[in-house]
Every structure is written in structure tokens, then in C-alpha cells.
Design a protein around this motif. Structure first.
Motif, PDB file in Angstrom:
ATOM      1  N   CYS A   9       1.399  -8.086  35.840  1.00  0.00           N
ATOM      2  CA  CYS A   9       1.023  -6.829  35.200  1.00  0.00           C
ATOM      3  C   CYS A   9       1.666  -5.687  35.970  1.00  0.00           C
ATOM      4  CB  CYS A   9      -0.505  -6.692  35.197  1.00  0.00           C
ATOM      5  SG  CYS A   9      -1.083  -5.080  34.634  1.00  0.00           S
ATOM      6  N   LEU A  28      -0.296  -7.053  26.987  1.00  0.00           N
ATOM      7  CA  LEU A  28       0.474  -6.138  26.149  1.00  0.00           C
ATOM      8  C   LEU A  28       1.895  -6.109  26.691  1.00  0.00           C
ATOM      9  CD1 LEU A  28       0.796  -3.808  24.033  1.00  0.00           C
ATOM     10  CD2 LEU A  28       0.257  -2.262  25.921  1.00  0.00           C
ATOM     11  N   CYS A  48       4.722  -4.994  31.148  1.00  0.00           N
ATOM     12  CA  CYS A  48       3.559  -5.667  30.576  1.00  0.00           C
ATOM     13  C   CYS A  48       2.305  -5.164  31.279  1.00  0.00           C
ATOM     14  CB  CYS A  48       3.692  -7.185  30.671  1.00  0.00           C
ATOM     15  SG  CYS A  48       3.455  -7.858  32.296  1.00  0.00           S
ATOM     16  N   LEU A  49       1.213  -5.202  30.548  1.00  0.00           N
ATOM     17  CA  LEU A  49      -0.083  -4.802  31.083  1.00  0.00           C
ATOM     18  C   LEU A  49      -1.103  -5.881  30.779  1.00  0.00           C
ATOM     19  CD1 LEU A  49      -0.282  -1.083  29.904  1.00  0.00           C
ATOM     20  CD2 LEU A  49       0.234  -1.907  32.205  1.00  0.00           C
ATOM     21  N   CYS A  50      -1.955  -6.182  31.754  1.00  0.00           N
ATOM     22  CA  CYS A  50      -3.084  -7.073  31.489  1.00  0.00           C
ATOM     23  C   CYS A  50      -4.088  -6.301  30.619  1.00  0.00           C
ATOM     24  CB  CYS A  50      -3.724  -7.540  32.794  1.00  0.00           C
ATOM     25  SG  CYS A  50      -4.598  -6.264  33.726  1.00  0.00           S
ATOM     26  N   GLU A  51      -5.048  -7.006  30.080  1.00  0.00           N
ATOM     27  CA  GLU A  51      -5.997  -6.370  29.169  1.00  0.00           C
ATOM     28  C   GLU A  51      -6.812  -5.283  29.858  1.00  0.00           C
ATOM     29  OE1 GLU A  51      -9.111  -7.733  25.687  1.00  0.00           O
ATOM     30  OE2 GLU A  51      -8.187  -9.255  26.967  1.00  0.00           O
ATOM     31  N   CYS A  53      -5.885  -3.278  32.376  1.00  0.00           N
ATOM     32  CA  CYS A  53      -5.061  -2.073  32.540  1.00  0.00           C
ATOM     33  C   CYS A  53      -4.838  -1.378  31.206  1.00  0.00           C
ATOM     34  CB  CYS A  53      -3.734  -2.429  33.205  1.00  0.00           C
ATOM     35  SG  CYS A  53      -3.902  -2.801  34.968  1.00  0.00           S
ATOM     36  N   TYR A  54      -4.643  -2.158  30.155  1.00  0.00           N
ATOM     37  CA  TYR A  54      -4.517  -1.585  28.816  1.00  0.00           C
ATOM     38  C   TYR A  54      -5.768  -0.783  28.472  1.00  0.00           C
ATOM     39  CZ  TYR A  54      -4.602  -1.386  23.727  1.00  0.00           C
ATOM     40  OH  TYR A  54      -4.713  -0.945  22.432  1.00  0.00           O
ATOM     41  N   ASP A  55      -6.947  -1.363  28.702  1.00  0.00           N
ATOM     42  CA  ASP A  55      -8.204  -0.676  28.388  1.00  0.00           C
ATOM     43  C   ASP A  55      -8.337   0.635  29.162  1.00  0.00           C
ATOM     44  OD1 ASP A  55      -8.922  -2.658  26.591  1.00  0.00           O
ATOM     45  OD2 ASP A  55     -10.191  -3.731  28.026  1.00  0.00           O
ATOM     46  N   ILE A  57      -5.892   2.590  30.223  1.00  0.00           N
ATOM     47  CA  ILE A  57      -4.930   3.566  29.702  1.00  0.00           C
ATOM     48  C   ILE A  57      -5.412   4.163  28.387  1.00  0.00           C
ATOM     49  CG2 ILE A  57      -2.623   3.794  28.699  1.00  0.00           C
ATOM     50  CD1 ILE A  57      -1.631   1.945  30.926  1.00  0.00           C
ATOM     51  N   ILE A  58      -5.874   3.334  27.462  1.00  0.00           N
ATOM     52  CA  ILE A  58      -6.222   3.860  26.145  1.00  0.00           C
ATOM     53  C   ILE A  58      -7.481   4.728  26.184  1.00  0.00           C
ATOM     54  CG2 ILE A  58      -5.033   1.991  24.944  1.00  0.00           C
ATOM     55  CD1 ILE A  58      -7.845   0.891  24.178  1.00  0.00           C
TER      56      ILE A  58
END
Length: 71
Positions: A9, A28, A48-51, A53-55, A57-58
Motif C-alpha cells: 500500500c 484500490l 495502490c491503497l489498502c481498504e 487507507c482508502y477509507d 482518504i474519502i
């Protein structure tokens, strides 16, 4: 013995396994080719981002991510 591939990630550095061409957790993948009207014209950026890190950011988006069921 099957060869296990790994990616990391870009956000937190977490190692994510790939087995049988499948990511073993939510990931992602982003690949952007920048064009003429960008300061990055001619560059390709990938990450790429793990779930988790995605959460993170959004949560900071001014306009929420559009979410819909697809199954």
C-alpha cells in the motif's frame, strides 16, 4: 508450491498478498496518464491503497463517493 506475489500500500506500506492472480484483501489500484493541460503532461502515475487507507482518504472528500451495490 505456488509463488506468492506481494504489493505494498502506498499509503501505509502494508504488504498485501496476491495468490492465483487475486488480491487477498480489498485494494484500490490507480493508474493515471496525465495529458496536455496538466503540469504532469506525459507522466504516468500508479499507486495502490489498502481498504483502510482508502477509507481515510474519502472521509475528506467535499463530495462523497457514490456507492451502489453491483452484485
Amino acid at each position: 508450491m505456488k509463488e506468492q506475489k506481494l504489493i505494498r500500500c502506498n499509503g501505509c506500506g502494508k504488504t498485501i498478498a496476491i495468490e492465483d492472480d487475486m488480491y487477498r484483501e480489498g485494494v484500490l489500484l490507480v493508474r493515471q496518464e496525465w495529458g496536455y493541460f496538466s503540469e504532469k503532461d506525459g507522466e504516468r502515475h500508479s499507486f495502490c491503497l489498502c481498504e483502510a487507507c482508502y477509507d481515510k482518504i474519502i472521509q475528506n472528500f467535499a463530495i462523497p463517493v457514490e456507492i451502489e451495490e453491483y452484485l
